[in-house]
Design a protein around this motif. Structure first.
Motif, PDB file in Angstrom:
ATOM      1  N   ALA A   1       0.822  -1.208   0.000  1.00 34.62           N
ATOM      2  CA  ALA A   1       0.000   0.000   0.000  1.00 34.62           C
ATOM      3  C   ALA A   1       0.856   1.258   0.000  1.00 34.62           C
ATOM      4  O   ALA A   1       0.614   2.203  -0.772  1.00 34.62           O
ATOM      5  CB  ALA A   1      -0.922   0.000   1.222  1.00 34.62           C
ATOM      6  N   VAL A   2       1.886   1.272   0.860  1.00 36.68           N
ATOM      7  CA  VAL A   2       2.773   2.435   0.911  1.00 36.68           C
ATOM      8  C   VAL A   2       3.560   2.562  -0.387  1.00 36.68           C
ATOM      9  O   VAL A   2       3.733   3.658  -0.934  1.00 36.68           O
ATOM     10  CB  VAL A   2       3.730   2.333   2.118  1.00 36.68           C
ATOM     11  CG1 VAL A   2       4.725   3.485   2.118  1.00 36.68           C
ATOM     12  CG2 VAL A   2       2.935   2.340   3.422  1.00 36.68           C
ATOM     13  N   GLY A   3       4.024   1.446  -0.908  1.00 37.99           N
ATOM     14  CA  GLY A   3       4.792   1.477  -2.151  1.00 37.99           C
ATOM     15  C   GLY A   3       3.964   1.950  -3.333  1.00 37.99           C
ATOM     16  O   GLY A   3       4.433   2.740  -4.157  1.00 37.99           O
ATOM     17  N   SER A   4       2.717   1.480  -3.434  1.00 37.71           N
ATOM     18  CA  SER A   4       1.868   1.916  -4.545  1.00 37.71           C
ATOM     19  C   SER A   4       1.531   3.393  -4.427  1.00 37.71           C
ATOM     20  O   SER A   4       1.482   4.112  -5.434  1.00 37.71           O
ATOM     21  CB  SER A   4       0.586   1.079  -4.580  1.00 37.71           C
ATOM     22  OG  SER A   4      -0.208   1.314  -3.422  1.00 37.71           O
ATOM     23  N   GLY A   5       1.308   3.857  -3.198  1.00 35.19           N
ATOM     24  CA  GLY A   5       1.065   5.284  -3.006  1.00 35.19           C
ATOM     25  C   GLY A   5       2.258   6.120  -3.409  1.00 35.19           C
ATOM     26  O   GLY A   5       2.118   7.199  -4.002  1.00 35.19           O
ATOM     27  N   SER A   6       3.442   5.611  -3.108  1.00 34.84           N
ATOM     28  CA  SER A   6       4.660   6.321  -3.483  1.00 34.84           C
ATOM     29  C   SER A   6       4.815   6.396  -5.001  1.00 34.84           C
ATOM     30  O   SER A   6       5.274   7.402  -5.548  1.00 34.84           O
ATOM     31  CB  SER A   6       5.875   5.624  -2.867  1.00 34.84           C
ATOM     32  OG  SER A   6       7.058   6.318  -3.161  1.00 34.84           O
ATOM     33  N   MET A   7       4.412   5.336  -5.706  1.00 33.78           N
ATOM     34  CA  MET A   7       4.482   5.363  -7.163  1.00 33.78           C
ATOM     35  C   MET A   7       3.520   6.401  -7.742  1.00 33.78           C
ATOM     36  O   MET A   7       3.852   7.139  -8.678  1.00 33.78           O
ATOM     37  CB  MET A   7       4.148   3.983  -7.736  1.00 33.78           C
ATOM     38  CG  MET A   7       5.159   2.897  -7.430  1.00 33.78           C
ATOM     39  SD  MET A   7       6.835   3.252  -8.061  1.00 33.78           S
ATOM     40  CE  MET A   7       7.652   3.759  -6.534  1.00 33.78           C
ATOM     41  N   VAL A   8       2.310   6.480  -7.178  1.00 32.26           N
ATOM     42  CA  VAL A   8       1.347   7.501  -7.606  1.00 32.26           C
ATOM     43  C   VAL A   8       1.896   8.890  -7.323  1.00 32.26           C
ATOM     44  O   VAL A   8       1.739   9.819  -8.127  1.00 32.26           O
ATOM     45  CB  VAL A   8      -0.001   7.290  -6.891  1.00 32.26           C
ATOM     46  CG1 VAL A   8      -0.962   8.439  -7.194  1.00 32.26           C
ATOM     47  CG2 VAL A   8      -0.631   5.968  -7.299  1.00 32.26           C
ATOM     48  N   CYS A   9       2.558   9.020  -6.186  1.00 31.89           N
ATOM     49  CA  CYS A   9       3.181  10.289  -5.808  1.00 31.89           C
ATOM     50  C   CYS A   9       4.205  10.722  -6.848  1.00 31.89           C
ATOM     51  O   CYS A   9       4.258  11.892  -7.248  1.00 31.89           O
ATOM     52  CB  CYS A   9       3.821  10.127  -4.432  1.00 31.89           C
ATOM     53  SG  CYS A   9       5.171  11.238  -4.061  1.00 31.89           S
ATOM     54  N   ARG A  10       5.002   9.794  -7.313  1.00 31.66           N
ATOM     55  CA  ARG A  10       6.035  10.137  -8.289  1.00 31.66           C
ATOM     56  C   ARG A  10       5.441  10.424  -9.662  1.00 31.66           C
ATOM     57  O   ARG A  10       5.999  11.198 -10.439  1.00 31.66           O
ATOM     58  CB  ARG A  10       7.066   9.012  -8.351  1.00 31.66           C
ATOM     59  CG  ARG A  10       7.939   8.992  -7.096  1.00 31.66           C
ATOM     60  CD  ARG A  10       8.913   7.835  -7.096  1.00 31.66           C
ATOM     61  NE  ARG A  10       9.889   8.002  -6.030  1.00 31.66           N
ATOM     62  CZ  ARG A  10       9.711   7.608  -4.776  1.00 31.66           C
ATOM     63  NH1 ARG A  10       8.576   7.030  -4.438  1.00 31.66           N
ATOM     64  NH2 ARG A  10      10.636   7.800  -3.856  1.00 31.66           N
ATOM     65  N   LEU A  11       4.325   9.819  -9.973  1.00 31.45           N
ATOM     66  CA  LEU A  11       3.624  10.170 -11.213  1.00 31.45           C
ATOM     67  C   LEU A  11       3.193  11.634 -11.167  1.00 31.45           C
ATOM     68  O   LEU A  11       3.330  12.362 -12.155  1.00 31.45           O
ATOM     69  CB  LEU A  11       2.409   9.251 -11.394  1.00 31.45           C
ATOM     70  CG  LEU A  11       1.490   9.586 -12.578  1.00 31.45           C
ATOM     71  CD1 LEU A  11       2.251   9.452 -13.895  1.00 31.45           C
ATOM     72  CD2 LEU A  11       0.259   8.666 -12.574  1.00 31.45           C
ATOM     73  N   ALA A  12       2.696  12.063 -10.020  1.00 37.67           N
ATOM     74  CA  ALA A  12       2.302  13.463  -9.871  1.00 37.67           C
ATOM     75  C   ALA A  12       3.502  14.393  -9.992  1.00 37.67           C
ATOM     76  O   ALA A  12       3.392  15.491 -10.565  1.00 37.67           O
ATOM     77  CB  ALA A  12       1.617  13.668  -8.517  1.00 37.67           C
ATOM     78  N   SER A  13       4.657  13.970  -9.460  1.00 35.29           N
ATOM     79  CA  SER A  13       5.848  14.816  -9.547  1.00 35.29           C
ATOM     80  C   SER A  13       6.329  14.964 -10.985  1.00 35.29           C
ATOM     81  O   SER A  13       6.946  15.967 -11.336  1.00 35.29           O
ATOM     82  CB  SER A  13       6.968  14.240  -8.667  1.00 35.29           C
ATOM     83  OG  SER A  13       7.451  13.010  -9.191  1.00 35.29           O
ATOM     84  N   ILE A  14       6.037  13.951 -11.828  1.00 33.26           N
ATOM     85  CA  ILE A  14       6.370  14.059 -13.247  1.00 33.26           C
ATOM     86  C   ILE A  14       5.446  15.053 -13.943  1.00 33.26           C
ATOM     87  O   ILE A  14       5.867  15.819 -14.819  1.00 33.26           O
ATOM     88  CB  ILE A  14       6.284  12.673 -13.927  1.00 33.26           C
ATOM     89  CG1 ILE A  14       7.371  11.740 -13.370  1.00 33.26           C
ATOM     90  CG2 ILE A  14       6.426  12.787 -15.441  1.00 33.26           C
ATOM     91  CD1 ILE A  14       7.262  10.305 -13.857  1.00 33.26           C
ATOM     92  N   LEU A  15       4.179  15.078 -13.540  1.00 34.94           N
ATOM     93  CA  LEU A  15       3.191  15.947 -14.180  1.00 34.94           C
ATOM     94  C   LEU A  15       3.231  17.378 -13.665  1.00 34.94           C
ATOM     95  O   LEU A  15       2.792  18.299 -14.368  1.00 34.94           O
ATOM     96  CB  LEU A  15       1.785  15.371 -13.973  1.00 34.94           C
ATOM     97  CG  LEU A  15       1.518  13.991 -14.588  1.00 34.94           C
ATOM     98  CD1 LEU A  15       0.113  13.524 -14.246  1.00 34.94           C
ATOM     99  CD2 LEU A  15       1.715  14.036 -16.097  1.00 34.94           C
ATOM    100  N   ALA A  16       3.750  17.586 -12.450  1.00 40.69           N
ATOM    101  CA  ALA A  16       3.756  18.926 -11.844  1.00 40.69           C
ATOM    102  C   ALA A  16       4.455  19.970 -12.716  1.00 40.69           C
ATOM    103  O   ALA A  16       3.935  21.086 -12.874  1.00 40.69           O
ATOM    104  CB  ALA A  16       4.378  18.868 -10.452  1.00 40.69           C
ATOM    105  N   PRO A  17       5.634  19.700 -13.306  1.00 40.73           N
ATOM    106  CA  PRO A  17       6.269  20.720 -14.149  1.00 40.73           C
ATOM    107  C   PRO A  17       5.414  21.129 -15.346  1.00 40.73           C
ATOM    108  O   PRO A  17       5.413  22.294 -15.744  1.00 40.73           O
ATOM    109  CB  PRO A  17       7.567  20.039 -14.602  1.00 40.73           C
ATOM    110  CG  PRO A  17       7.839  19.002 -13.578  1.00 40.73           C
ATOM    111  CD  PRO A  17       6.501  18.518 -13.149  1.00 40.73           C
TER     112      PRO A  17
END
Length: 572
Positions: free
Chosen positions: A472-488
């Protein structure tokens, strides 16, 4: 018997020294994650004329020096720059094109006669009042090459995504210590390589590998520290690792203010990792990893060194292990079951919980990077803006540590998300000329989203049973990094409408806050070990909604079970 081990791990000097050595390196990670805020700036620019210039005219301003063009552009006036060449030709220079006037007898700025458009094949003239050079000016990443500049930060974040997975695996196979040294050395080498890149593609490759090793350090460093810190200090220690990341943001702002040449700026920032490289060889391997590899004598030596530093008596690992193996668990070993992502959708309630948690992870990361990367668009001094947005993170994490054990995880998380949504709306209605109010509102928003971002790790771990907690924590972290790619990309859309980043973050934060209220409260609850216990959290939450929640701090047990070597670690 393991309670004795945890008491031993709550020692003093040894753990503190290791913690601050490893936490110091988080500063370098924070630096490289946000270095592109200034390194990738696109200054005002116009096409370079096809010859030597004898006169420059912009509206009512004229000068005989081409070097003064930057000052003229900094006046904020649009349209074009008119120049007369030494051969008598008159050109109108725009951002991405240039026009040659057919009538060369008139020097009036306003011209309605015939003219012919040409591309900017001779390069560009950039405003150097703020930055002498950036990665954009170095390789002319403007106009039809603008998309290459837009990839600088997203590609870096993609490297972060791969690095967290790659080095997490290596740390389980090779050990924490060797990966800490390798990633730290890589941060220095790839950071310097980026500064001396001869072309855009070499620069991007160096930044990509820099992202991988920086992310790898954050993941492995987090696990390394947690395997040495005892229960009593684990929650505070884990949350405040984010604070050192925030110090990296402060150094980016300070260095950007003092150094206005991008390659020198990058090289100076890369040297921050040198102190850690010089002393990381003294870091021992963690006893947990040594025991997992069957290297009991080496683990015992580390424990004895810890005892000597902490001026306490050592403990015999052989006795602890023999007692545990003779216990009920040791007599009846169970087969470890593998769980896939589908188990996070065990039933309708768990599926709803998972989607809500993923949305919170996505919102926290998108907001965190949108506020930071958008600091240059707030008006006023962009260096001071980023510095202030970094400063507010530190009290945000302290607030989380105190408030989550007083009023509950869900309440603090929902409050933080609603506060972030509200401040995004406030920023949108503040006139741009009142930039001070805009910066203050952005600081409040960054404080709120930082608090939510710091809490979601622990809260996610508490919402799921042991069998899928790491997943659960790992999958959330992956979603988090997807957002960091889209933020710029979200920040780049501010060129279309300046408040698009705030609109995206504010909308998602409000929706996340509403859905957070549907999640169960976990304060004072024992960690679930089965799906049935996890499902009971919601029913218990409803039955106890009119009662005071217990104030017992079980964060030590929570973090002990929540963090494993395969967790994603920090998701900055």
């Amino acid at each position: 018997m393991w309670s004795l081990w945890q008491t031993f791990m709550d020692g003093q000097r040894f753990q503190r020294v290791l913690y601050f050595i490893c936490a110091f390196q988080n500063i370098s990670c924070g630096i490289h994650y946000l270095a592109s805020v200034f390194m990738g700036v696109t200054p005002r620019h116009v096409c370079r004329p096809p010859g030597n210039v004898s006169l420059v005219v912009v509206h009512n301003h004229s000068n005989w020096s081409l070097e003064d063009t930057g000052a003229l552009l900094s006046l904020g006036q649009k349209d074009y720059v008119m120049v007369r060449l030494q051969n008598g030709e008159i050109w109108e220079l725009s951002r991405c094109s240039r026009n040659k006037r057919e009538n060369t007898s008139s020097l009036n700025y306003e011209y309605t006669g015939r003219k012919k458009e040409f591309p900017c094949v001779d390069g560009y003239i950039y405003d150097q009042n703020t930055w002498k050079s950036t990665a954009v000016t170095q390789w002319n990443l403007v106009c039809d090459r603008k998309w290459l500049a837009m990839l600088i930060q997203p590609l870096f974040m993609f490297g972060v995504l791969l690095g967290s997975v790659t080095f997490g695996y290596f740390s389980d196979r090779l050990g924490r210590r060797v990966v800490l040294w390798a990633t730290s050395s890589g941060m220095f080498l790839f950071g310097i390589a980026a500064a001396f890149a001869v072309d855009y593609y070499t620069f991007m490759a160096a930044r990509f590998f820099l992202a991988m090793v920086a992310s790898g350090y954050l993941v492995v460093g987090f696990v390394y520290v947690m395997e040495f810190i005892g229960m009593k200090s684990r929650t505070w220690a884990s949350v405040h690792l984010h604070s050192f990341f925030a110090f990296g943001t402060l150094l980016v702002a300070l260095t950007g203010y003092l150094v206005r040449t991008w390659w020198l700026y990058q090289m100076i920032l890369s040297t921050v990792t040198v102190p850690f490289i010089l002393c990381c060889w003294v870091l021992p391997e963690t006893p947990f990893w040594l025991l997992s590899e069957g290297r009991y004598e080496e683990a015992q030596k580390i424990v004895d060194i810890m005892a000597k530093w902490n001026r306490t008596s050592s403990c015999k690992l052989s006795e602890l292990l023999s007692l545990d193996l003779q216990g009920p668990v040791g007599n009846s070993p169970t087969e470890v079951q593998k769980h896939s992502l589908s188990h996070l959708f065990y039933n309708w309630n768990i599926a709803t919980r998972t989607l809500t948690v993923w949305l919170i992870w996505f919102t926290g990361s998108l907001g965190f990077y949108s506020f930071s990367l958008n600091s240059v668009n707030l008006g006023g001094n962009e260096y001071l803006n980023l510095f202030l947005l970094g400063v507010v993170e530190i009290p945000a994490y302290t607030f989380v540590c105190i408030a989550m054990d007083k009023v509950g995880r869900r309440t603090v998380l929902a409050y933080s998300l609603f506060c972030s949504a509200l401040t995004c709306g406030v920023v949108m209605v503040i006139p741009h000329k009142h930039h001070i109010l805009g910066v203050v509102a952005a600081m409040v928003g960054k404080f709120a989203i930082g608090a939510a971002f710091g809490l979601i790790y622990l809260y996610t771990a508490e919402l799921y049973p042991t069998i899928v907690r790491s997943l659960a924590v790992g999958s959330g972290s992956m979603v988090c990094r997807l957002a960091s790619i889209l933020a710029p990309f979200s920040v780049d859309l501010s060129s279309v409408w300046i408040f698009i980043p705030q609109l995206f973050v504010g909308t998602l934060a409000f929706l996340s806050g509403v859905l957070t209220l549907k999640l169960p409260e976990t304060l004072g609850k024992q960690l679930a070990t089965t799906w049935e216990e996890a499902a009971k959290l919601e029913s218990e939450n409803e039955s106890n909604s009119s009662k005071l929640l217990p104030t017992t701090n079980n964060s030590g047990l929570e973090k002990t079970e929540a963090i494993t070597p395969r967790d994603s670690g920090l998701g900055e």
